[in-house]
Design an enzyme around this catalytic site. Sequence first.
Site, PDB file in Angstrom:
ATOM      1  CG  ASN A 391      -2.000  -1.076   1.153  1.00 40.24           C
ATOM      2  OD1 ASN A 391      -2.036  -1.582  -0.012  1.00 40.24           O
ATOM      3  ND2 ASN A 391      -2.740  -1.376   2.134  1.00 40.24           N
ATOM      4  CB  ILE A 392       3.908   2.040   1.602  1.00 43.20           C
ATOM      5  CG1 ILE A 392       3.352   2.230   3.098  1.00 43.20           C
ATOM      6  CG2 ILE A 392       5.001   3.192   1.668  1.00 43.20           C
ATOM      7  CD1 ILE A 392       4.469   1.848   4.135  1.00 43.20           C
ATOM      8  CG  LEU A 394      -0.326   0.096  -4.741  1.00 45.03           C
ATOM      9  CD1 LEU A 394      -1.397  -0.633  -4.440  1.00 45.03           C
ATOM     10  CD2 LEU A 394      -0.239   0.196  -6.264  1.00 45.03           C
ATOM     11  CE  LYS A 395      -1.519   8.012   0.936  1.00 43.06           C
ATOM     12  NZ  LYS A 395      -3.026   8.034   1.353  1.00 43.06           N
ATOM     13  CE1 TYR A 422      -1.947  11.467  10.669  1.00 46.24           C
ATOM     14  CE2 TYR A 422      -0.238  11.192   9.000  1.00 46.24           C
ATOM     15  CZ  TYR A 422      -1.300  11.717   9.583  1.00 46.24           C
ATOM     16  OH  TYR A 422      -1.763  12.983   9.029  1.00 46.24           O
ATOM     17  NE  ARG A 479     -28.337  -8.587 -23.999  1.00 44.79           N
ATOM     18  CZ  ARG A 479     -29.018  -8.220 -24.886  1.00 44.79           C
ATOM     19  NH1 ARG A 479     -28.448  -6.758 -25.477  1.00 44.79           N
ATOM     20  NH2 ARG A 479     -30.275  -8.430 -25.506  1.00 44.79           N
ATOM     21  CG  HIS A 480     -29.055 -14.436 -23.500  1.00 43.34           C
ATOM     22  ND1 HIS A 480     -29.635 -14.283 -24.725  1.00 43.34           N
ATOM     23  CD2 HIS A 480     -29.713 -13.565 -22.654  1.00 43.34           C
ATOM     24  CE1 HIS A 480     -30.585 -13.327 -24.527  1.00 43.34           C
ATOM     25  NE2 HIS A 480     -30.720 -12.806 -23.222  1.00 43.34           N
ATOM     26  CG  ASN A 486     -32.323 -11.682 -28.038  1.00 46.26           C
ATOM     27  OD1 ASN A 486     -31.636 -12.224 -27.319  1.00 46.26           O
ATOM     28  ND2 ASN A 486     -32.991 -10.739 -27.220  1.00 46.26           N
ATOM     29  NE  ARG A 531     -33.461 -14.522 -22.890  1.00 46.35           N
ATOM     30  CZ  ARG A 531     -34.600 -14.639 -22.099  1.00 46.35           C
ATOM     31  NH1 ARG A 531     -35.423 -15.709 -22.027  1.00 46.35           N
ATOM     32  NH2 ARG A 531     -34.925 -13.595 -21.628  1.00 46.35           N
ATOM     33  CD  GLU A 552     -33.943  -8.902 -19.021  1.00 45.63           C
ATOM     34  OE1 GLU A 552     -33.717  -8.340 -17.870  1.00 45.63           O
ATOM     35  OE2 GLU A 552     -33.473  -8.662 -20.323  1.00 45.63           O
ATOM     36  CE1 TYR A 563     -39.924  -2.586 -24.472  1.00 45.20           C
ATOM     37  CE2 TYR A 563     -38.188  -3.294 -26.115  1.00 45.20           C
ATOM     38  CZ  TYR A 563     -38.528  -3.093 -24.504  1.00 45.20           C
ATOM     39  OH  TYR A 563     -37.836  -3.536 -23.395  1.00 45.20           O
ATOM     40  CB  SER A 576     -46.325   4.856 -17.587  1.00 47.55           C
ATOM     41  OG  SER A 576     -47.508   5.364 -17.477  1.00 47.55           O
ATOM     42  CG  HIS A 618     -31.577 -12.435 -18.927  1.00 50.59           C
ATOM     43  ND1 HIS A 618     -31.820 -13.273 -19.947  1.00 50.59           N
ATOM     44  CD2 HIS A 618     -31.174 -13.322 -17.731  1.00 50.59           C
ATOM     45  CE1 HIS A 618     -31.994 -14.263 -19.230  1.00 50.59           C
ATOM     46  NE2 HIS A 618     -31.811 -14.386 -18.175  1.00 50.59           N
ATOM     47  CD  GLN A 619     -30.577  -4.406 -23.249  1.00 48.60           C
ATOM     48  OE1 GLN A 619     -29.974  -4.229 -24.194  1.00 48.60           O
ATOM     49  NE2 GLN A 619     -31.919  -4.423 -23.512  1.00 48.60           N
TER      50      GLN A 619
END
Length: 666
Positions: A391-392, A394-395, A422, A479-480, A486, A531, A552, A563, A576, A618-619
């Site tokens: 970590n040091i 990376l800091k 500290y 996704r499948h 589809n 699927r 899904e 749709y 809506s 699924h999406q």
Amino acid sequence: MFLLKPKHNNVPCILEEGPNRQLIGGTLQGDARLALFRLSSDELLEYRVLIKADRVSPFDLAASWRAFQEHLQPSTVRGIPDVSINAAPETGLENGSSASLELDLEHYVVPTPITSANSGLTYAANMTESPRSLVYAGNFSNTGISSSVSPGSNKAGVFSVDQDVIRKDVEVTIPDPSKGFPTSSMVESKSVGTFSPMRRQDSRRGLFVDRGVGSTCIVKSDSATTFTNGPKVGSETKVMPAAAGAVAAAAVADQMLGPKEDRQLAIVLVGLPARGKTFTAAKLTRYLRWLGHETKHFNVGKYRRLKHGANQAADFFRADNQEGIEARNEVAALAMDDMLSWMQDGGQVGIFDATNSTRSRRNMLMKMAEGKCKIIFLETLCNDERIIERNIRLKIQQSPDYAEEPDFEAGLQDFKTRLANYEKVYEPVEEGSYIKMIDTVSGQGGQIHVNNISGYLPGRIVFFLVNAHLTPRPILLTRHGESRDNVRGRIGGDTVLSEAGDLYAKKLANFVEKRLKSERTASIWTSTLQRTILTATPIVGFPKIQWRALDEINAGVCDGMTYEEIKKNMPEEYESRKKDKLRYRYPRGESYLDVIQRLEPVIIELERQRAPVVVIAHQAVLRALYAYFADRPLNEIPHIEVPLHTIIEIKMGVTGVQEKRYKLMD
């Protein structure tokens, strides 16, 4: 058909057979006519009947008929158990066929979206909140001291300003820590920041109970039985979170039962530098935002760099440097004041990220928060020298504090000197409500101590922290393969794959074999719909697990429709959904918020896993999962692009989240 049944008796019904069972005349209700009933093979009964029928919505009838038709076709995955393990990979899998892939998988890499999950490429503290007291010229208006900051600059110690930064003069009063709260013989009461002379109990037993924290406050309407999100004269103008299910229920309960100051929650980080505080804070912020809680991450180091510059030597952090102590307390108070102001404007959970390593600093923060919010200290302790050293380093590589230090070793020595400063004055948390995380960073064991914690949201935070860790591992989302629905443009359903979908399943198996060839502890997760199970079938050598939570989004009575059909036959539902896709719930179905709630166990398990996971779903489901890793706002989830036949690789680790995308076929 008719059933012969006495009006006031529940004897077995007799089914009519014969030509008279056809309904004629176009009328159902009240049509008295003769019907022929077969009592046995030799006996027939002619009886006058009165037809009675229930009215059924044509959409319900159509949905039932579509479901009936699908059930006529037996599932192709029936008999596959929820958990299955292929013993070994098949030799020569699709070699030389159209399903084989290039040896170098980088050939399939495609650009990631601008808003991709690449937080790992940015220093975590830089993505936290900017000071509200900062004006466009880069001055702190309450002090008049310039920090020579130009908007849009990305140099070390310089931070860009959001367009919606509030111009205001800020006057911050720093409480005298010496007049803070006693800690030896006092305990925190249910009113945050106040103490009563009760005998201290074993701090690890957590015997004192608070009221917990729910959601942001809601406005009570004139009616005793209704609530409203709108403003009301003389009342607080806060809103409910964008949430459903348990989150919404807990929000209402805590609003009605908890005191005002418990409606906002401050998670105050405590710990020495290089203990993973900022990364823990970033993960917790992302999780709470995804659940629908208004959450912000305030990093005091960012305030310090902006106020006093990024090139402060280790002496600035000495315990005997009174000027340095006052400067650090000042920027801590500025950050705390900004967080409390944001809570007054409707914020719910503020995460206050700093060392806060002394009791006097924590007393100062509790004094500022008294009567305004509930404080829970989150202390991170690490005794693994290997992790601390990592970590040091990376800091030094990422922190703006050392961006202008050309000598890595010089920066490393300076930081270790700062850390020693500290350590000399560090005081573990023993006061108030707290969570201690001890050696949990690696995800292998460790301890978590909880004191004076209760309520829905604090409980969810503890549960998340118990399972979260920083072990690097990839998560593959896809996704499948393309399904027959589809191709037809129909939503929902449970159809099999198209020819293109079958080809993708084979290519995906080839990809997984190449990408995870050295990761034999990986697993494959699918939904329970065929699927996704069929897409995973060619993958061998890895355990496969079916999750109902990955199914899904339930389209209800619209399942199986296009749709265009919804727009034509159900125009009100179509409009809506168009207005608010996040909250819109299909009739007898689900909304995106419902999906998020049922996906929480999946997120927790993904955080807990230490090995790679391939999620085939699924999406709508993948939109919600991806939004968690990319820290995308909830209202963007329904619009996130998750294309077919594309793999999104999310790599989680100590530096955050990184994303890569592979497109295996069009």
